[in-house]
Structure formats: C-alpha cells, structure tokens
Design an enzyme around this catalytic site. Structure first.
Site, PDB file in Angstrom:
ATOM      1  N   HIS A  36      48.592  48.021  27.221  1.00  0.00           N
ATOM      2  CA  HIS A  36      49.366  48.482  26.068  1.00  0.00           C
ATOM      3  C   HIS A  36      50.847  48.541  26.436  1.00  0.00           C
ATOM      4  O   HIS A  36      51.211  48.666  27.603  1.00  0.00           O
ATOM      5  CB  HIS A  36      48.903  49.870  25.637  1.00  0.00           C
ATOM      6  CG  HIS A  36      47.551  49.901  25.001  1.00  0.00           C
ATOM      7  ND1 HIS A  36      47.291  49.367  23.761  1.00  0.00           N
ATOM      8  CD2 HIS A  36      46.375  50.420  25.442  1.00  0.00           C
ATOM      9  CE1 HIS A  36      46.017  49.553  23.448  1.00  0.00           C
ATOM     10  NE2 HIS A  36      45.438  50.189  24.457  1.00  0.00           N
ATOM     11  N   CYS A  79      43.925  45.069  24.519  1.00  0.00           N
ATOM     12  CA  CYS A  79      42.873  46.057  24.743  1.00  0.00           C
ATOM     13  C   CYS A  79      41.628  45.695  23.943  1.00  0.00           C
ATOM     14  O   CYS A  79      40.954  44.715  24.255  1.00  0.00           O
ATOM     15  CB  CYS A  79      43.386  47.463  24.412  1.00  0.00           C
ATOM     16  SG  CYS A  79      42.358  48.777  25.097  1.00  0.00           S
TER      17      CYS A  79
END
Length: 492
Positions: A435, A337
C-alpha cells in the site's frame, strides 16, 4: 492528566477528521504536547504502526501532532467485511469476525476497557488529547454503547466541539436536533459548535447563528469555508455508491484529448482506496471509480484496489463479467493487496476470508500466482528496493509503504518481481501487497508515464501549482476561521 477535546459531529462526513487534524497541528506548532484519539473507528482504510493497525485518520492526525502513530490513538477498530460482519481489532491486533449483535453482547465491555486504558496512557504523557467522534453523537439507539462519542465524553470528561456540515442543507436544524438528543449528563460539556463547508457571504449566516446561540446557549466558534486540504479520506461515503461512476482528478485545465483515465472498480468492500489519491493529483490523470459491470472502453489503465473481503469481491467482479473485459484490456494493469490476489489464478482456503463455504475460488488469471489464506495477518511498515518492471518499467530506487493483509501469494509460473520478496509482473500487469505504492514519486511517475505512452498521448508539462502541505492547510482553516478561546486549550 491531559485536557481532552472531543470533536463530535451531527453526521458522518461533516469534517470531523479535518478539524481534528488541524487542531493537532495548530497546537503542536505552538509547543503543546498533543495527541489524537478515537476510541472506536469503523473503517476499511487503515495504516500499519509498530504495534498493529489503526484507522487512517488517526495515523494522519498523529503525524499532524508530530508524534509517532500508535495503536493507543485508535484502540478499537472495526473493519466491515460483508454479511453484517466486521473484523474486530483491539490494540492493533485482529481478534475475530463478529456480527453487530455478537460484538455488543460479548465484546463491548472488552472494547470499552481497551479504549479507556489507551486514553489513560495517552493522558499521562500529553497536555491535550484531540479525540474524534464517529458518525453522529445523536444516535439515540446507540447511546448505551456509543464508545467513540458518548462514552469518550464520559470517561475522558471531555469538552465537546460539535461539527456540522452546511453543504448538506439544514445545518441549524442538525445542530439544534443534535443538542436535543445528546444525553443529559454530557449536554453541558458541549463547549461550542463549528459549521463546515460554507460557500458564499459569511454575513448571510449571522441571523441564523444568533438565533441558534439564543436558543441553545452554545456559541458558534467558527464557520469554515469549503476547502479540501487534501488529507486522506476515511469513510467510503466519500466514494460513489456501488453502481455509479465518479471521476476525480484532472481539474487543472488539461483537455480530454491530453488526459488519461485510470479505471478503478468500485468494489463492494473496497479498502485503502487512499492508495489512488496520489494518482488523481497528477496533471492530466483522471481516476474513475466504475461499477464492476462497467465497460473499460474509455480506460487507459486499470488499478484493482484493496478489499476487506477479497474472495467475495472477486466473486462480485466475476459475476459482473469484469474479468473477461480485463483479459482483453491492453493497457497497464496494477493490483494492490486484495487486487493483487484477485489478479492471480486462484485463491485457496477461501472460506477463511469469504463469507461462503467454498475452499477454492478461481482468480482473474492475469498473473501466475496462487494465494492461500490462513488465520494469520500481516501488519507492517516496509521499505523496499523497487525493480522497474511491467507497468512500473523505468522506476528504480527505494520505496516505502505498508502491508495489511491476510493470505500469502506464491508464484506458479514465470513472472518478474517488482520487489525481491513481493509481487509479480508481466509486460502489462503488476501486483503487489504494498500500500502507498503511488505515494512514492518513482513508482507514480513510472506508472503515469507508461499509461500516457500506452494511450499514445504526450504527457502534459509538470504542474507548477503547489497546493501546499495538507497539514498546514488544515491548520490554516482552524487558525483563521475558528475561535479556540472558549475551549480553554493551552497555548505555550
């Protein structure tokens, strides 16, 4: 309407989340319709639900309760981003960035009504709500605006279970002091107390327990031994402070010369660091949270974690010389991310994300990617086909995870794609918005295998130790060590 039990604490990190998760599973196992609730959370560890994002603990507690995670479980979420500002998320949707004073002056009433409405919706469809407080219920400077503790106790007419951590020392002083400072109108709602993280002979506590009960009239319903069930951490207090090094994992007897170290820069605004927990559970793998100015000489791989403020954390890494050291590092590198965004060539519209006024910030330059920020935010659960490239070479199959990010990244040069529509990879470097990547066996196994190979070490044999289901372990702590009778909870 549901019976609400508020699990409040004498301080942060005393075990409220574990107690709440254990209670949710305990009741669900007995056929009780139960759901978690936390009126207001402050955390950069979040999870995506169909309606938006919620704090990780409420996501975990919903799964423990056997219900689909919902924004009603955590209707108000504050995500710190630096310079005293937090992103305010109401009912799963980000509504803006505010300093504390601006939040309390201009948005507090909206947050209160949002939380009250979410609680009422849950209360109409469940028998019990296990509400988790935040920090300490005894913060007298916040009692007129303490949404997660005081206001929840009031609008839910909740029984209160007070949790205190003996590992910090002074547990009875903490309990007595907290009860002295609880607002008078909710003091009688305190139904009992639980002491957590106890080591040693339980009988040695008996005189203190007896005097505490005599002084306060509040029964101690349990003493929970020091045991980490393995649930994801919510608070960054669980990590080392910036500037300090801490290592987790490899407690399985594997010797140093048979172990590998995954270095993780301890970003000032680190988020979703639970992404690293599955790696720390692997035999022979150590996850080292290192200061940004730390050497990488002892590292065998590097993972750049998520960040609530990618731009400012990137600037912090650059100032500390981390990018230069990363350029010369010859092991596997993965960015997740915000870490993926940092690995690129540049970030544009940087003033939207960062707290400064720079429009463009140079990246670490390890991937041919440029990230452009906008006001829109992606929050979704995803399922993707993984292509085994770069540090994940050899992996294949479908993986699951979630995305929570601002900004979109575009390839500017030749690079492989770990997923059809996301990420970039070279031989040794990979970035992705996904994630929970390492929760998936195929991705985690490939990364660990490639890390051992790059270090020239044969991986240890797979561990035969089974630590069990973390939900069941949390439940066992409650069932074995806490007397729930005085709380008046239904058991079907």
């Amino acid at each position: 309407m549901a019976h609400t039990l508020l699990v409040a604490g004498t301080a942060s990190h005393v075990g409220k989340s574990t107690v709440a998760a254990g209670l949710c599973r305990y009741l669900a196992d007995r056929g009780v319709s139960v759901a978690p609730f936390k009126a207001q959370n402050m955390s950069n560890n979040a999870r995506a639900t169909p309606g938006g994002e919620v704090g990780v603990s409420q996501y975990v507690q919903a799964r423990a309760a056997g219900v689909a995670p919902s924004t009603d479980h955590n209707p108000v979420l504050l995500k710190p981003r630096g310079d005293g500002e937090s992103q305010l998320v109401l009912d799963g949707e980000a509504v803006g960035h505010f300093e504390a004073r601006g939040y309390y002056d201009d948005h507090w009433e909206d947050a209160l009504e949002t939380a009250r409405a979410a609680h009422d919706r849950l209360a109409q469809s469940h028998d019990v709500l296990v509400a988790e407080g935040a920090g300490s219920i005894a913060e007298i400077n916040l009692h007129d605006r303490d949404l997660a503790n005081v206001e929840t106790a009031r609008f839910a007419d909740a029984d209160i279970l007070l949790v205190a951590d003996i590992e910090r020392g002074g547990v009875f002083a903490s309990l007595v002091g907290t009860l002295e400072l609880v607002p008078d109108d909710i003091r009688e709602q305190v139904a009992g107390a639980v002491i957590t993280k106890f080591r040693g002979d339980r009988s040695l506590l008996a005189p203190g327990v007896e005097e505490f009960e005599d002084r306060t009239g509040v029964p101690v319903l349990g003493v929970i031994p020091h045991d980490d069930p393995g649930l994801p951490e919510e608070d960054s207090v669980a990590l080392p402070p910036v500037g300090e090094r801490s290592v987790v994992g490899d407690d399985d007897g594997v010797t140093d010369d048979k172990s590998v170290t995954v270095a993780v820069p301890r970003l000032p605004r680190i988020s979703n660091f639970t992404d690293l927990q599955p790696l720390a559970s692997e035999p022979g793998v150590r996850v080292a949270y290192v200061p940004p100015d730390s050497s990488l000489d002892d590292a065998d791989a590097v993972v750049l974690p998520g960040s609530k403020n990618t731009v400012d954390d990137l600037l912090a890494l650059t100032k500390a010389g981390f990018g230069d050291r990363l350029q010369s590092f010859d092991g596997p590198i993965v960015g997740l991310c915000g870490g993926y965004q940092m690995l690129g060539e540049a970030i544009t519209n940087a003033d939207i994300e960062g707290t400064g006024d720079a429009d463009r910030v140079e990246g670490l330059g390890l991937l041919p990617v440029t990230t452009e920020f906008s006001e829109s935010k992606t929050v979704e659960h995803v399922e993707r086909d993984l292509h085994g490239v770069g540090p994940l070479s050899g992996a294949s199959g479908t993986v699951e995870g979630y995305e929570i990010h601002m900004g979109d990244s575009t390839l500017t040069g030749e690079a492989a794609r770990p997923f059809d529509s996301d990420g970039a990879a070279t031989d040794d470097v990979l970035g992705t918005y996904l994630h929970d990547l390492f929760v998936n066996d195929t991705a985690r196994d490939a990364f660990v295998r490639n890390t051992f190979a790059a270090a020239g070490i044969d991986p240890p044999a797979a561990s035969e130790q089974d630590n069990g289901d973390p939900y069941e372990r949390a439940t066992e702590l409650i069932a074995t060590h806490v007397d729930l009778g005085p709380l008046g909870l239904p058991e079907q």
